[in-house]
Scaffold this motif. Structure first.
Motif, PDB file in Angstrom:
ATOM      1  N   ASP A   2       0.806  -1.219   0.000  1.00  0.00           N
ATOM      2  CA  ASP A   2       0.000   0.000   0.000  1.00  0.00           C
ATOM      3  C   ASP A   2       0.840   1.271   0.000  1.00  0.00           C
ATOM      4  OD1 ASP A   2      -2.561  -1.347   0.220  1.00  0.00           O
ATOM      5  OD2 ASP A   2      -1.972  -1.814   2.276  1.00  0.00           O
ATOM      6  N   GLN A   3       1.986   1.240   0.667  1.00  0.00           N
ATOM      7  CA  GLN A   3       2.799   2.434   0.863  1.00  0.00           C
ATOM      8  C   GLN A   3       4.166   2.253   0.194  1.00  0.00           C
ATOM      9  OE1 GLN A   3       2.174   5.527   2.922  1.00  0.00           O
ATOM     10  NE2 GLN A   3       3.834   6.017   1.501  1.00  0.00           N
ATOM     11  N   VAL A   4       4.516   3.211  -0.665  1.00  0.00           N
ATOM     12  CA  VAL A   4       5.773   3.142  -1.407  1.00  0.00           C
ATOM     13  C   VAL A   4       6.627   4.353  -1.061  1.00  0.00           C
ATOM     14  CG1 VAL A   4       6.841   3.056  -3.696  1.00  0.00           C
ATOM     15  CG2 VAL A   4       4.665   1.901  -3.293  1.00  0.00           C
ATOM     16  N   LEU A   5       7.906   4.123  -0.844  1.00  0.00           N
ATOM     17  CA  LEU A   5       8.876   5.192  -0.619  1.00  0.00           C
ATOM     18  C   LEU A   5       9.750   5.309  -1.861  1.00  0.00           C
ATOM     19  CD1 LEU A   5      10.275   7.254   1.309  1.00  0.00           C
ATOM     20  CD2 LEU A   5      11.782   5.371   2.004  1.00  0.00           C
ATOM     21  N   ILE A   6       9.783   6.484  -2.455  1.00  0.00           N
ATOM     22  CA  ILE A   6      10.621   6.749  -3.618  1.00  0.00           C
ATOM     23  C   ILE A   6      11.816   7.574  -3.152  1.00  0.00           C
ATOM     24  CG2 ILE A   6      10.743   7.654  -5.965  1.00  0.00           C
ATOM     25  CD1 ILE A   6       8.586   5.544  -5.668  1.00  0.00           C
ATOM     26  N   THR A  17       7.878   7.960 -11.665  1.00  0.00           N
ATOM     27  CA  THR A  17       7.649   6.790 -10.818  1.00  0.00           C
ATOM     28  C   THR A  17       6.614   7.097  -9.743  1.00  0.00           C
ATOM     29  OG1 THR A  17       9.914   6.048 -11.225  1.00  0.00           O
ATOM     30  CG2 THR A  17       8.772   5.082  -9.343  1.00  0.00           C
ATOM     31  N   VAL A  18       6.688   8.283  -9.168  1.00  0.00           N
ATOM     32  CA  VAL A  18       5.660   8.700  -8.205  1.00  0.00           C
ATOM     33  C   VAL A  18       4.292   8.665  -8.863  1.00  0.00           C
ATOM     34  CG1 VAL A  18       4.787  10.626  -6.820  1.00  0.00           C
ATOM     35  CG2 VAL A  18       7.239  10.121  -6.838  1.00  0.00           C
ATOM     36  N   SER A  19       4.175   9.259 -10.054  1.00  0.00           N
ATOM     37  CA  SER A  19       2.889   9.284 -10.755  1.00  0.00           C
ATOM     38  C   SER A  19       2.398   7.885 -11.088  1.00  0.00           C
ATOM     39  CB  SER A  19       3.008  10.109 -12.045  1.00  0.00           C
ATOM     40  OG  SER A  19       3.294  11.460 -11.753  1.00  0.00           O
ATOM     41  N   GLU A  20       3.316   7.012 -11.477  1.00  0.00           N
ATOM     42  CA  GLU A  20       2.951   5.627 -11.816  1.00  0.00           C
ATOM     43  C   GLU A  20       2.326   4.916 -10.615  1.00  0.00           C
ATOM     44  OE1 GLU A  20       2.526   1.961 -13.769  1.00  0.00           O
ATOM     45  OE2 GLU A  20       3.054   3.909 -14.667  1.00  0.00           O
ATOM     46  N   PHE A  21       2.965   5.020  -9.469  1.00  0.00           N
ATOM     47  CA  PHE A  21       2.428   4.359  -8.284  1.00  0.00           C
ATOM     48  C   PHE A  21       1.140   5.024  -7.803  1.00  0.00           C
ATOM     49  CE2 PHE A  21       6.618   2.374  -7.970  1.00  0.00           C
ATOM     50  CZ  PHE A  21       6.303   1.114  -7.502  1.00  0.00           C
ATOM     51  N   ARG A  22       1.052   6.346  -7.905  1.00  0.00           N
ATOM     52  CA  ARG A  22      -0.179   7.023  -7.504  1.00  0.00           C
ATOM     53  C   ARG A  22      -1.337   6.582  -8.387  1.00  0.00           C
ATOM     54  NH1 ARG A  22      -2.212   8.218  -4.003  1.00  0.00           N
ATOM     55  NH2 ARG A  22      -3.109  10.277  -4.382  1.00  0.00           N
ATOM     56  N   ASP A  43      -0.614  17.191  -3.776  1.00  0.00           N
ATOM     57  CA  ASP A  43      -1.221  15.852  -3.779  1.00  0.00           C
ATOM     58  C   ASP A  43      -1.189  15.292  -2.362  1.00  0.00           C
ATOM     59  OD1 ASP A  43      -1.888  13.159  -4.047  1.00  0.00           O
ATOM     60  OD2 ASP A  43      -0.818  12.926  -5.938  1.00  0.00           O
ATOM     61  N   GLU A  44      -2.358  15.149  -1.761  1.00  0.00           N
ATOM     62  CA  GLU A  44      -2.429  14.665  -0.382  1.00  0.00           C
ATOM     63  C   GLU A  44      -1.958  13.226  -0.241  1.00  0.00           C
ATOM     64  OE1 GLU A  44      -6.347  15.292   1.060  1.00  0.00           O
ATOM     65  OE2 GLU A  44      -6.198  17.499   1.040  1.00  0.00           O
ATOM     66  N   GLY A  45      -1.894  12.508  -1.346  1.00  0.00           N
ATOM     67  CA  GLY A  45      -1.444  11.119  -1.302  1.00  0.00           C
ATOM     68  C   GLY A  45       0.062  10.973  -1.407  1.00  0.00           C
ATOM     69  N   VAL A 204       9.840   3.347 -18.150  1.00  0.00           N
ATOM     70  CA  VAL A 204      10.756   3.012 -17.061  1.00  0.00           C
ATOM     71  C   VAL A 204       9.995   3.000 -15.740  1.00  0.00           C
ATOM     72  CG1 VAL A 204      12.836   3.707 -15.812  1.00  0.00           C
ATOM     73  CG2 VAL A 204      12.732   3.952 -18.310  1.00  0.00           C
ATOM     74  N   ALA A 205       9.139   3.997 -15.545  1.00  0.00           N
ATOM     75  CA  ALA A 205       8.351   4.066 -14.313  1.00  0.00           C
ATOM     76  C   ALA A 205       7.432   2.856 -14.173  1.00  0.00           C
ATOM     77  CB  ALA A 205       7.535   5.358 -14.287  1.00  0.00           C
ATOM     78  N   SER A 206       6.785   2.456 -15.264  1.00  0.00           N
ATOM     79  CA  SER A 206       5.895   1.289 -15.181  1.00  0.00           C
ATOM     80  C   SER A 206       6.696   0.023 -14.919  1.00  0.00           C
ATOM     81  CB  SER A 206       5.061   1.148 -16.461  1.00  0.00           C
ATOM     82  OG  SER A 206       5.855   0.814 -17.577  1.00  0.00           O
TER      83      SER A 206
END
Length: 328
Positions: A2-6, A17-22, A43-45, A204-206
């Motif tokens: 559920d939670q990803v750290l970039i 990559t942030v946008s991909e996971f969001r 972006d609150e997320g 690359v992000a995907s």
């Protein structure tokens, strides 16, 4: 998960990559020093944790604050960075290291993850920040990933070739966008036959997300456009995207030398072919964006933000002299 750290997350690969996971429904935290504008401030997320990725205590503090299920490490440039990160994040569900196609130390076509030898890396190279040591350092980072996986960490590596797309601050590809957009005729080294596979940044992000979700610990995954045009073909694709015409004039090494130039003075030129096999990543469900889509997005952003890359290629006056010489 559920939670990803970039680690990184605001400039180019990290940004996408942030946008991909969001877009995939994850909550995301970005960890960096805060030296660049944060495009996700509203972006609150997406939360921001400030710190230095080369400081173990800062990494541990980010781990404790975020409690990530997965970590994507976009800015590990030294083997020690990977060694420390795989230790600090040993208990996460996935640690994904952004390596590079430059990690390969053998000129083969194509380069395959499990067959093509990596660059060796000396102790001195492992700590020296230069273009010449970039490939060896990335290769040694891969070896740190493999070692961590042997110790039970679900650590994996993704190896992109040269990345292009919107917000590419390196402007290597922007040089060619600008030349095709502005000039009626341009010089192309080696008759445009240079083959340096590219990778669109969204792909690359995907790949990073898919590997985090589906990849196998201790494995490396190549990423690059599934079709790899040669340099002259890139020029044609750009002309089509820009809806313009441009005359390309091929220049040999000898032609260039008469004007104090070498083929390597032109961005995205490579003396030997560089092509990565991507079947391993495709087997996880990944695919690349069609070039016409990728180039349309890239061209629009580069022109909107005046990315020209002119400083990374030959001076136009010198190029004009070369062109006049070649077309007399």
């Amino acid at each position: 998960m559920d939670q990803v750290l970039i680690v990184g997350g605001t400039r180019f690969i990290g940004r996408y990559t942030v946008s991909e996971f969001r877009d995939a429904g994850y909550d995301v935290a970005i960890f960096n020093r805060g030296n660049h504008d944060n495009p996700f401030a509203d972006d609150e997320g997406v939360t921001h944790v400030q710190g230095n990725r080369r400081d173990r205590e800062d990494l541990a503090a980010a781990r404790d604050e975020v409690d990530p299920d997965a970590v994507v490490d976009c800015v590990a440039y030294f083997p020690e960075d990977v060694r420390v990160a795989t230790d600090v994040f040993a208990d996460v569900d996935a640690y994904v290291y952004v390596s590079s196609g430059a990690a390969y130390g053998e000129e083969r076509v194509p380069k395959r993850e499990d067959d093509t030898a990596l660059e060796p890396c000396s102790e001195e190279e492992a700590t020296t920040d230069s273009g010449a040591t970039y490939g060896p350092r990335k290769a040694e980072g891969d070896r740190e990933v493999f070692a961590a996986a042997e110790d039970g960490v679900r650590a994996m590596s993704v190896r992109p070739t040269v990345v292009y797309g919107p917000h590419d601050y390196t402007e290597r590809f922007a040089y060619w966008v600008d030349r095709v957009a502005v000039q009626d005729r341009i010089a192309v080294p080696s008759d445009g036959m240079s083959l340096w596979q590219m990778a669109y940044v969204e792909d690359v992000a995907s790949a990073l997300r898919i590997v985090a979700e589906e990849g196998e610990a201790g494995e490396a995954y190549n990423v690059g456009d599934e079709h790899a045009p040669m340099l002259g073909q890139w020029v044609e694709l750009l002309a089509e995207t820009l809806q313009t015409g441009v005359e390309t004039v091929g220049a040999t090494e000898r032609d260039l030398a008469r004007h104090g130039l070498t083929p390597q003075d032109f961005p995205i030129h490579r003396a030997s072919p560089h092509l990565l096999e991507t079947a391993k990543l495709r087997a996880l469900g990944w695919s690349s964006t069609p070039h016409r889509v990728a180039l349309q997005r890239t061209v629009e952003e580069h022109r909107e933000n005046d990315r020209t890359g002119r400083q990374f290629g030959p001076d136009r006056d010198v190029e004009e002299e070369l062109l006049d010489d070649l077309t007399e």
